[in-house]
Design a protein around this motif. Sequence first.
Motif, PDB file in Angstrom:
ATOM      1  N   ALA A  56       0.734  -1.115   0.036  1.00 42.52           N
ATOM      2  CA  ALA A  56      -0.102   0.010   0.092  1.00 42.52           C
ATOM      3  C   ALA A  56       0.793   1.198   0.073  1.00 42.52           C
ATOM      4  CB  ALA A  56      -0.919  -0.005   1.216  1.00 42.52           C
ATOM      5  N   ARG A  57       0.346   2.195  -0.680  1.00 46.34           N
ATOM      6  CA  ARG A  57       1.025   3.533  -0.613  1.00 46.34           C
ATOM      7  C   ARG A  57       1.169   4.195   0.724  1.00 46.34           C
ATOM      8  NH1 ARG A  57      -2.155   7.883  -1.160  1.00 46.34           N
ATOM      9  NH2 ARG A  57      -4.490   7.296  -1.629  1.00 46.34           N
ATOM     10  N   CYS A 101      -0.941  12.759   7.208  1.00 49.48           N
ATOM     11  CA  CYS A 101      -2.025  12.966   8.027  1.00 49.48           C
ATOM     12  C   CYS A 101      -1.525  14.008   8.915  1.00 49.48           C
ATOM     13  CB  CYS A 101      -2.398  11.833   8.927  1.00 49.48           C
ATOM     14  SG  CYS A 101      -1.177  11.452  10.060  1.00 49.48           S
ATOM     15  N   PRO A 105     -11.934   8.541   3.292  1.00 46.98           N
ATOM     16  CA  PRO A 105     -11.411   7.205   3.361  1.00 46.98           C
ATOM     17  C   PRO A 105     -11.258   7.172   4.783  1.00 46.98           C
ATOM     18  CG  PRO A 105     -10.430   8.177   1.556  1.00 46.98           C
ATOM     19  CD  PRO A 105     -11.249   9.425   2.198  1.00 46.98           C
ATOM     20  N   ALA A 117      -8.965   5.702   8.039  1.00 45.80           N
ATOM     21  CA  ALA A 117      -7.497   6.242   8.423  1.00 45.80           C
ATOM     22  C   ALA A 117      -6.863   5.410   9.894  1.00 45.80           C
ATOM     23  CB  ALA A 117      -7.153   7.565   8.504  1.00 45.80           C
ATOM     24  N   GLU A 177      -2.047   2.748   3.561  1.00 44.71           N
ATOM     25  CA  GLU A 177      -3.530   2.980   3.115  1.00 44.71           C
ATOM     26  C   GLU A 177      -4.350   1.858   3.414  1.00 44.71           C
ATOM     27  OE1 GLU A 177      -5.585   4.210  -1.198  1.00 44.71           O
ATOM     28  OE2 GLU A 177      -3.756   3.225  -1.212  1.00 44.71           O
ATOM     29  N   ILE A 221       0.318   7.225   3.148  1.00 45.40           N
ATOM     30  CA  ILE A 221      -0.564   8.367   3.174  1.00 45.40           C
ATOM     31  C   ILE A 221       0.029   9.479   4.050  1.00 45.40           C
ATOM     32  CG2 ILE A 221      -2.491   7.134   2.023  1.00 45.40           C
ATOM     33  CD1 ILE A 221      -3.765   6.871   5.035  1.00 45.40           C
ATOM     34  N   THR A 235       1.477  14.268  -2.149  1.00 41.77           N
ATOM     35  CA  THR A 235       1.498  12.831  -2.848  1.00 41.77           C
ATOM     36  C   THR A 235       2.963  12.392  -3.137  1.00 41.77           C
ATOM     37  OG1 THR A 235       1.758  14.197  -4.947  1.00 41.77           O
ATOM     38  CG2 THR A 235      -0.517  13.670  -4.606  1.00 41.77           C
ATOM     39  N   CYS A 254      -4.427   9.728  10.770  1.00 42.55           N
ATOM     40  CA  CYS A 254      -3.538   9.556   9.657  1.00 42.55           C
ATOM     41  C   CYS A 254      -4.863   9.219   8.426  1.00 42.55           C
ATOM     42  CB  CYS A 254      -2.660   8.355   9.291  1.00 42.55           C
ATOM     43  SG  CYS A 254      -1.122   8.694  10.469  1.00 42.55           S
ATOM     44  N   SER A 255      -4.905  10.078   7.505  1.00 42.64           N
ATOM     45  CA  SER A 255      -5.898  10.029   6.734  1.00 42.64           C
ATOM     46  C   SER A 255      -5.607  10.344   5.152  1.00 42.64           C
ATOM     47  CB  SER A 255      -7.085  11.026   6.884  1.00 42.64           C
ATOM     48  OG  SER A 255      -8.081  11.143   5.897  1.00 42.64           O
ATOM     49  N   ALA A 256      -6.418   9.572   4.217  1.00 40.12           N
ATOM     50  CA  ALA A 256      -5.948   9.896   2.881  1.00 40.12           C
ATOM     51  C   ALA A 256      -6.595  11.181   2.558  1.00 40.12           C
ATOM     52  CB  ALA A 256      -6.600   8.753   2.015  1.00 40.12           C
TER      53      ALA A 256
END
Length: 292
Positions: A2-3, A7, A102, A104, A127, A5, A40, A26-28
């Motif tokens: 997973a990439r 926060c 999304p 987190a 993620e 992310i 990004t 932590c959130s996308a």
Amino acid sequence: MARVIRCPVLVRTAVAAAAALLVTACSAGAGPDAPQGPSTAAVSTARVSHTLPDDPVRMVLPATGAETRWTQGLYVFGQQVTRAAAAECAREGGFALPEEIPLAFIRYFELPDLDFIRRHGLRASAEIPGPAPAAGTARTGTAAEVRRCRAQGTAAADALRGTYAELQGRWFSELVSLRQDPGTMRARRALPGCLAGQGVQARDEQTFMAVAQTREHRAAPADLARTEQELGRVYADCMRPVEAVRDPVRLRARAHFVTENAAEVRALRTALLPAVHRAERRYGLRMVFPTP
């Protein structure tokens, strides 16, 4: 894999019954105190794991930073159940629920996961795999319909949380009380000097997080990933002597807590994982945990 992310560095939230615990959310998507969307630029690749602990006590009553990876997964799983049950209700009613941000993982300031932070930075996490977008063009649900389905979602998650939330809340309150442990307080006295030696002027962890957030907000987009990773390295390296003292203190405190709450711990060990597996089957979910 997973990439990574991003926060906000530091926010307050209620975790079970212990609202006094500080966490890193932590959130996308942008969090409560994030002025813009996430970067990004990747620091390094964070992964997710499906491996459960050998004892659910380690997931519900974490005593080390590494154990909180399971706690984060359990917290997210409750949110997944909420959303899955609500979505099922909406499908049966022939309407769509409003889109939500999304999910987190939530990192615990009281129990810093130094290995993860050193590798990925202060604000990065894995993620969370999400469900595929719903097909079709269902009508938007009315406010009453949405409330009804979300209430069903909350009730489904509460059935799971009922196996552990009250006990976990008491443990988190116990963790807060350990801030005054004499050995921990002595170890913390060396933190400002260590941070200063790494070019960060901060009197304690909270001040460091504020400084880190300012530096990240000021960093050019091309430099953000490097800045985040460097700050994570500084924090992890300077906090290791503190955690070397705190980990044994917390482990001893948990052993005492488990003894003092033996009946509830037995019930937890009997009920939690079967409840998780039932929810996984019922809603087509699989519990996941962040891992370096």
